[in-house]
Write a protein that holds these residues in place. Structure first.
Motif, PDB file in Angstrom:
ATOM      1  N   TRP A  99       0.821  -1.206   0.000  1.00  0.00           N
ATOM      2  CA  TRP A  99       0.000   0.000   0.000  1.00  0.00           C
ATOM      3  C   TRP A  99       0.861   1.265   0.000  1.00  0.00           C
ATOM      4  CZ3 TRP A  99      -1.145   3.407   4.365  1.00  0.00           C
ATOM      5  CH2 TRP A  99      -2.090   4.398   4.025  1.00  0.00           C
ATOM      6  N   ALA A 100       1.885   1.265   0.829  1.00  0.00           N
ATOM      7  CA  ALA A 100       2.721   2.471   0.913  1.00  0.00           C
ATOM      8  C   ALA A 100       4.192   2.125   1.094  1.00  0.00           C
ATOM      9  CB  ALA A 100       2.236   3.365   2.055  1.00  0.00           C
ATOM     10  N   LEU A 139      -6.985  -6.584  -1.072  1.00  0.00           N
ATOM     11  CA  LEU A 139      -7.315  -5.982   0.210  1.00  0.00           C
ATOM     12  C   LEU A 139      -8.254  -6.864   1.028  1.00  0.00           C
ATOM     13  CD1 LEU A 139      -7.233  -3.628   2.144  1.00  0.00           C
ATOM     14  CD2 LEU A 139      -8.645  -2.337   0.566  1.00  0.00           C
ATOM     15  N   ALA A 164      -5.784  -4.101  -4.946  1.00  0.00           N
ATOM     16  CA  ALA A 164      -6.589  -3.967  -3.737  1.00  0.00           C
ATOM     17  C   ALA A 164      -7.971  -4.567  -3.941  1.00  0.00           C
ATOM     18  CB  ALA A 164      -6.709  -2.498  -3.348  1.00  0.00           C
ATOM     19  N   ARG A 165      -8.613  -4.234  -5.081  1.00  0.00           N
ATOM     20  CA  ARG A 165      -9.983  -4.687  -5.305  1.00  0.00           C
ATOM     21  C   ARG A 165     -10.164  -5.219  -6.713  1.00  0.00           C
ATOM     22  NH1 ARG A 165     -12.961   0.995  -3.694  1.00  0.00           N
ATOM     23  NH2 ARG A 165     -11.236   1.905  -2.539  1.00  0.00           N
ATOM     24  N   TRP A 187      -1.743  -1.411  -6.107  1.00  0.00           N
ATOM     25  CA  TRP A 187      -2.929  -1.256  -5.252  1.00  0.00           C
ATOM     26  C   TRP A 187      -4.153  -0.872  -6.089  1.00  0.00           C
ATOM     27  CZ3 TRP A 187      -2.507  -3.216  -0.683  1.00  0.00           C
ATOM     28  CH2 TRP A 187      -3.485  -2.954   0.266  1.00  0.00           C
ATOM     29  N   TRP A 188      -3.992   0.170  -6.938  1.00  0.00           N
ATOM     30  CA  TRP A 188      -5.102   0.666  -7.761  1.00  0.00           C
ATOM     31  C   TRP A 188      -4.751   0.648  -9.243  1.00  0.00           C
ATOM     32  CZ3 TRP A 188      -7.897   5.674  -5.561  1.00  0.00           C
ATOM     33  CH2 TRP A 188      -8.461   5.372  -4.314  1.00  0.00           C
ATOM     34  N   GLY A 218       1.309   6.839   6.456  1.00  0.00           N
ATOM     35  CA  GLY A 218       1.541   6.224   5.150  1.00  0.00           C
ATOM     36  C   GLY A 218       0.679   6.752   4.022  1.00  0.00           C
ATOM     37  N   TYR A 245       0.631   8.961   1.758  1.00  0.00           N
ATOM     38  CA  TYR A 245       1.277   9.948   0.868  1.00  0.00           C
ATOM     39  C   TYR A 245       0.401  10.261  -0.332  1.00  0.00           C
ATOM     40  CZ  TYR A 245       4.841   7.548   3.527  1.00  0.00           C
ATOM     41  OH  TYR A 245       5.520   6.962   4.539  1.00  0.00           O
ATOM     42  N   GLU A 272     -11.368   3.690   1.690  1.00  0.00           N
ATOM     43  CA  GLU A 272     -10.710   2.381   1.681  1.00  0.00           C
ATOM     44  C   GLU A 272     -10.015   2.126   3.007  1.00  0.00           C
ATOM     45  OE1 GLU A 272      -8.668   0.616  -2.031  1.00  0.00           O
ATOM     46  OE2 GLU A 272      -7.039   1.292  -0.753  1.00  0.00           O
TER      47      GLU A 272
END
Lengths: 338, 359
Positions: free
Chosen positions: A8-9, A223, A277-278, A328-329, B30, B32, B58
Motif C-alpha cells: 500500500w505504501a 485488500l 486492492a480490489r 494497489w489501484w 503512510g 502519501y 478504503e
C-alpha cells in the motif's frame, strides 16, 4: 535486482544474491537488530552487509530522522546464511521467501498476518513464519490421502509439503503455497479472505482444507480477497466481492474457495495471477489476459471505467503477455513483441 | 488553499486551520497518495477530491473497525468537504449534500462543525434553486405518504395468531407526568399515551411528501433493507431521503424487501399504523434467544411463521399487544421483548434513554 513487490505504501526488492531492500512507509521498514533465537556474531552481520553492499556498489542509506518515509532503499538485516528468493508486500506487512523455502515476515501483525500465533502489532525485524511444522518435514502424509477424508482440519492433519514455494500478501492477510500444492492462509478474515469457511482471523498459517487434493500453483491476494490457480489452470477465489473482484458473477463474499466457471475461461488454462486492492488479473497459457473487479481508474485495461464481476479479456495487439502485476489501484503488464 | 471558496460563502474555518496538521498526521500513517490528492482537491480538482475520498474510504474499511486510525475518519471528512465545495460551486447541490452527509455519517469529529455549516448553506441554496424551478410546474394530485385508512379487520389477517385477542396495552389520555412515572415508569409496565403529541407539527407535515422532500429530500440517510436484521439478505444502505420516501410509497406495507430508516423505549407513531406485541422482560428461555453474544437480545422465533414444534414454550405465553395509531406514544419498559409490524406505510420516532448512572 531480480524481484520486487509493492504494498500500500512501501516497496521491497530482492537482489540476485538474496539480499532484501525496502523503502517507503516507515512502519514497514525494519529497524534494529534481528530478534532471532540464535545469538549472532557482529562480524557475521557486518560481513553479510559488506558483501551485499560492495556487490551493489551502493552504501546502505541510513533512515533519515523524523521523516515518515524512507525515500532511499534500506537493506533488511537477515539471519546469516539466509538468502531470499522472492518477496511479497501487503497493506502494512512484508513476507520474504528464502531459497530453501522458509518464510520470513515483518511489519504489522495485528490480525495475524505474520502468522506468529498472536496479534503482535509490530515486528520490526524479519521473523520466521512457521508454515510447515518441523515434525512434518519429509513426511508428506496428507497429500497421499484421498480427497474425501479431508476437511477435518485441525485434527492432527499435517500440511502437505516440505517447503513453501509461493507467497502472497493481501491488505491484512497472507497466503502461502507449499511444494505439494497446499494453500495456507493467515491474518484478517472478516470477508472470508482466509478461505476457512469463517470470518475469523487466523493467527497462524492454516491449511485451506477445501482445496486439499487440488494442486495449487499460484496465489495472489487483494485488500479483502484471495485468488488461487491450480496446476490444471483452474481459478479459485474467496473473500470480499463488493466490486466483483472474485469474478463469480455476483457480489456475495465467499468464505471458502469458489471455482470460477465463467464461459470466457473455458478451454484456457490460467498460469499467472495477480491481485490489486480490489481487482484481479490472470494470464493464460495461450497468452490471453483477463481482469475483473474494481475498474474505477481503468485498472482492468478494458478502455472503460465499469467494474466487472466476471473475467473480461484484455485485448493487447501485437505482443505476447509474459507477466502481470497489479499495484494497489493499477496494473502492470509485461509483454514481448510478436 | 482557499481559492475555491473565496468567491462563495462556503466557508470552512476548521478545515482551513487544521488542514496542515491533519495532512501531516495522514502522511505519518503512510497516506502519501492521499496528501498529494488532497492538495489538488483543495485547489478545486474534483477528480482528485474524489480520489482522496476513495482512499480515505478504503482505509476506513481496510481493517477491523477497532484498528481503523481516527486520523482516517477526519481525512474522510476533509475529502468530503473538498468534494462538496466543488459541487456546490458548480450548482450541483444534491451532490454536494450527499458528500457532506457521508462526511457526517462516516467521518471523524474534527471537521463536523464545517460539515454542518456547509449543509445549512447548501440546503438553503438548493431550496432557493428549487423554488424558481417549481414556479413552472403544476401542482401534483395526491402527495400524501399514507393514503386512506385501511380496514382494521383486513389487517388482522396479516398479523400473527392470537393478536389483539388477549391483554391489550392500556391506552391512556390525559395522563400526567406524575401518573406516568408512578403507574408505568417505576413499575416498568407498558402504556400508550394517546394525546401526548397533538401539538407535534410532524403529524400532518410528515404525511406530506412534498414537505418531506423539500426539507430533507437531498439528505442522505442510513436505511435497513429486508424484513429484519436476522435475515441473511438484510443489509444497510445509504440513500437520499427522497429515494427512501419513493421506495416506501411504492412498497406500501406488502413488500418482499421492506426498507426502514435505521434507528428504533418511547415509540411515537407519527404517521400510519403499527402493530406491536410485548413480552415480559423476565421471559427469556421461553423466547429462545440466539446464543451468539451479538444477537443474544434477539429471539429465534419468527412470529409470522411460528413453528410450534421447534419452539413449544412459545404457544401459551402471555403477552400484551396493541395497534399504535397516529398520535400515540408507547412506553416500552426496559428489556421487554417486542415485535413490531407496520400495517401501513408508517413513520415513527423512537426515544432511547437510560436512567442516569445505569448502563
Amino acid at each position: 535486482m531480480v524481484k520486487a513487490a509493492a504494498g500500500w505504501a512501501h516497496c521491497v526488492a530482492v537482489t540476485d544474491i538474496g539480499g532484501v531492500y525496502t523503502w517507503g512507509w516507515k512502519e514497514c521498514v525494519p529497524s534494529g537488530k534481528l530478534l532471532g533465537e540464535q545469538p549472532m556474531g557482529a562480524n557475521v552481520e557486518k560481513d553479510a552487509i559488506e558483501r551485499q553492499s560492495s556487490y551493489l556498489n551502493e552504501q546502505v542509506s541510513p533512515r533519515s530522522q523524523g521523516s515518515q518515509s524512507t525515500a532511499l532503499p534500506c537493506l533488511v538485516t537477515l539471519n546469516p546464511g539466509v538468502r531470499i528468493a522472492t518477496v511479497a508486500a501487503g497493506g502494512r506487512h512484508t513476507l520474504a521467501l528464502s531459497d530453501i523455502g522458509q518464510v520470513w515476515g515483518w511489519g504489522y501483525g495485528g490480525e495475524g498476518q505474520l502468522g506468529l500465533g498472536s496479534r503482535i502489532r509490530m515486528v520490526s525485524s524479519p521473523h520466521p513464519v512457521p508454515c510447515i511444522e518441523p515434525s512434518s518435514y519429509g513426511k508428506d502424509r496428507c497429500a497421499a490421502l484421498p480427497r474425501g477424508t479431508m476437511g477435518s482440519e485441525g485434527l492432527g492433519l499435517r500440511v502437505p509439503g516440505n517447503y513453501v514455494k509461493g507467497i502472497a500478501c493481501g491488505g491484512r492477510h497472507s497466503a502461502v503455497i507449499t511444494d505439494a500444492g497446499a494453500v495456507l492462509t493467515f491474518g484478517w478474515g472478516l470477508y472470508g479472505q482466509c478461505g476457512q469457511g469463517s470470518t475469523d482471523d487466523e493467527l497462524s498459517p492454516a491449511c485451506v482444507s477445501s482445496l486439499l487434493g487440488i494442486r495449487i500453483e499460484g496465489v495472489a491476494a487483494g485488500l479483502w480477497h484471495t485468488v488461487c490457480l491450480s496446476a490444471d489452470g483452474d481459478v479459485y477465489a474467496f473473500g470480499g466481492n463488493q466490486f466483483g473482484q472474485l469474478g463469480t458473477g455476483a457480489d456475495q463474499a465467499e468464505t471458502i474457495p469458489r471455482l470460477l466457471d465463467a464461459p470466457s475461461l473455458e478451454n484456457t488454462n490460467a498460469k499467472i495471477v495477480s491481485c490489486g486492492a480490489r481487482h484481479s488479473t490472470i494470464i493464460t497459457d495461450d497468452g490471453k489476459v483477463f481482469g475483473w473487479g474494481w475498474n474505477k481508474y481503468g485498472q482492468l485495461g478494458l478502455g472503460d471505467v465499469i467494474d466487472r464481476n466476471i473475467p473480461a479479456q484484455v485485448t493487447i495487439e501485437g505482443c505476447v503477455p509474459k507477466n502481470v502485476a497489479c499495484g494497489w489501484w493499477h496494473t502492470l503488464l509485461l509483454a514481448e513483441p510478436t | 488553499m482557499s481559492t475555491a471558496n473565496s468567491s462563495n460563502h462556503l466557508q470552512t474555518p476548521i478545515l482551513d486551520s487544521e488542514s496542515a496538521q491533519l495532512l501531516q498526521a495522514v502522511s505519518q500513517h503512510g497516506g502519501y497518495a492521499y496528501v498529494s490528492m488532497a492538495a489538488r482537491a483543495a485547489a478545486g480538482d474534483l477528480r482528485a477530491a474524489e480520489a482522496a475520498r476513495e482512499m480515505a474510504w478504503e482505509q476506513l474499511h481496510s481493517g477491523p473497525w477497532h484498528s481503523v486510525l481516527p486520523v482516517w475518519r477526519d481525512a474522510y471528512s476533509m475529502a468530503c468537504l473538498h468534494v462538496a465545495k466543488v459541487h456546490a460551486i458548480a450548482g450541483e447541490f444534491s451532490d454536494a449534500l450527499r458528500a457532506l452527509d457521508m462526511g457526517l455519517i462516516m467521518g471523524g469529529p474534527l471537521l463536523k462543525p464545517d460539515l454542518h455549516s456547509l449543509v445549512t448553506i447548501v440546503s438553503a441554496k438548493a431550496r432557493a434553486a428549487r423554488v424558481s424551478e417549481k414556479q413552472q410546474q403544476c401542482p401534483k394530485s395526491d402527495r400524501r405518504l399514507v393514503p386512506d385508512d385501511l380496514d382494521s379487520k383486513e389487517l388482522l389477517g396479516v398479523l400473527p395468531t392470537k393478536s389483539l385477542s388477549c391483554k391489550m396495552v392500556l391506552k391512556r389520555s390525559g395522563l400526567s407526568l406524575e401518573g406516568f412515572l408512578r403507574e408505568y415508569l417505576l413499575p416498568g409496565y407498558p402504556v400508550i399515551i394517546s394525546d401526548g403529541m397533538g401539538h407535534w407539527p410532524a403529524r400532518t407535515k410528515w404525511n406530506d411528501m412534498d414537505y418531506l422532500t423539500r426539507v430533507a429530500g437531498d439528505r442522505t440517510v442510513p436505511v435497513e433493507v429486508g424484513k429484519n436484521y436476522l435475515y441473511p439478505e438484510w443489509k444497510q444502505e445509504l440513500i437520499t431521503f427522497s429515494q427512501f420516501l419513493e421506495r416506501i410509497k411504492a412498497n406500501g406495507s406488502s413488500s418482499a424487501a421492506p426498507t426502514y430508516l435505521a434507528q428504533h423505549p418511547l415509540f411515537d407513531q407519527v404517521v400510519g399504523k403499527k402493530y406491536i406485541r410485548l413480552y415480559l422482560a423476565s421471559l427469556s428461555e421461553e423466547l429462545y434467544p440466539y446464543t451468539e453474544t451479538m444477537l443474544c437480545n434477539s429471539s429465534q422465533v419468527d412470529l409470522d411463521n411460528l413453528d410450534e414444534k421447534e419452539f413449544p414454550k412459545m404457544r401459551d405465553l402471555e403477552f400484551l399487544d396493541c395497534i399504535l395509531e397516529e398520535g400515540d406514544m408507547l412506553y416500552i419498559p426496559p428489556k421487554w421483548w417486542h415485535y413490531v409490524r407496520s400495517l401501513t406505510t408508517s413513520l415513527s420516532v423512537s426515544f432511547w434513554w437510560s436512567e442516569y448512572g445505569s448502563s
